[in-house]
Motif scaffolding. Structure first.
Motif, PDB file in Angstrom:
ATOM      1  N   THR A 181     -69.875 -34.445   8.493  1.00 31.53           N
ATOM      2  CA  THR A 181     -69.864 -34.035   7.204  1.00 31.53           C
ATOM      3  C   THR A 181     -70.983 -35.048   6.486  1.00 31.53           C
ATOM      4  OG1 THR A 181     -67.573 -33.425   7.375  1.00 31.53           O
ATOM      5  CG2 THR A 181     -68.445 -33.889   5.288  1.00 31.53           C
ATOM      6  N   GLU A 211     -74.018 -33.790   3.982  1.00 30.43           N
ATOM      7  CA  GLU A 211     -74.050 -34.074   2.468  1.00 30.43           C
ATOM      8  C   GLU A 211     -75.329 -34.890   2.310  1.00 30.43           C
ATOM      9  OE1 GLU A 211     -70.275 -36.282   2.080  1.00 30.43           O
ATOM     10  OE2 GLU A 211     -69.244 -34.282   1.725  1.00 30.43           O
ATOM     11  N   CYS A 259     -75.783 -25.312   5.124  1.00 30.52           N
ATOM     12  CA  CYS A 259     -74.922 -26.581   4.730  1.00 30.52           C
ATOM     13  C   CYS A 259     -73.623 -26.597   4.203  1.00 30.52           C
ATOM     14  CB  CYS A 259     -75.904 -27.523   4.039  1.00 30.52           C
ATOM     15  SG  CYS A 259     -77.134 -28.304   5.091  1.00 30.52           S
ATOM     16  N   TYR A 260     -73.663 -25.953   3.178  1.00 35.28           N
ATOM     17  CA  TYR A 260     -72.404 -25.516   2.364  1.00 35.28           C
ATOM     18  C   TYR A 260     -71.325 -24.702   3.252  1.00 35.28           C
ATOM     19  CZ  TYR A 260     -73.943 -27.178  -2.125  1.00 35.28           C
ATOM     20  OH  TYR A 260     -74.264 -27.929  -3.325  1.00 35.28           O
ATOM     21  N   LEU A 271     -69.896 -27.187   5.885  1.00 33.31           N
ATOM     22  CA  LEU A 271     -69.060 -28.312   5.057  1.00 33.31           C
ATOM     23  C   LEU A 271     -67.619 -27.251   4.525  1.00 33.31           C
ATOM     24  CD1 LEU A 271     -71.844 -30.197   2.759  1.00 33.31           C
ATOM     25  CD2 LEU A 271     -70.280 -30.950   4.753  1.00 33.31           C
TER      26      LEU A 271
END
Length: 71
Positions: A3, A7, A33-34, A37
């Motif tokens: 994570t 970020e 990426c989002y 996450l």
């Protein structure tokens, strides 16, 4: 741990988006990426930008990703 790396990866990607807001490679990477996450709303928003600005291949990929996200 992963994570934190994701970020960290977002920071330069979001800066790059400011310089090239219609670059679908950047937009796809941000969306991915989002997604990793578990920030689905942001991921969906970026895939929708790819649909807006992308060529046919980019649009097809974004559409597949949106289907997987339930859109």
């Amino acid at each position: 741990m992963l994570t934190n790396k994701l970020e960290e990866a977002l920071t330069p990607l979001l800066k790059a988006e400011k310089l090239a807001p219609t670059d679908t490679i950047i937009l796809n990477n941000i969306a991915h990426c989002y997604n990793l996450l578990n920030q689905k709303d942001k991921s969906i928003a970026y895939y929708q930008k790819v649909l807006q600005y992308g060529d046919e291949d980019a649009k097809a990929f974004a559409q597949e990703q949106l289907k997987e996200l339930g859109q």
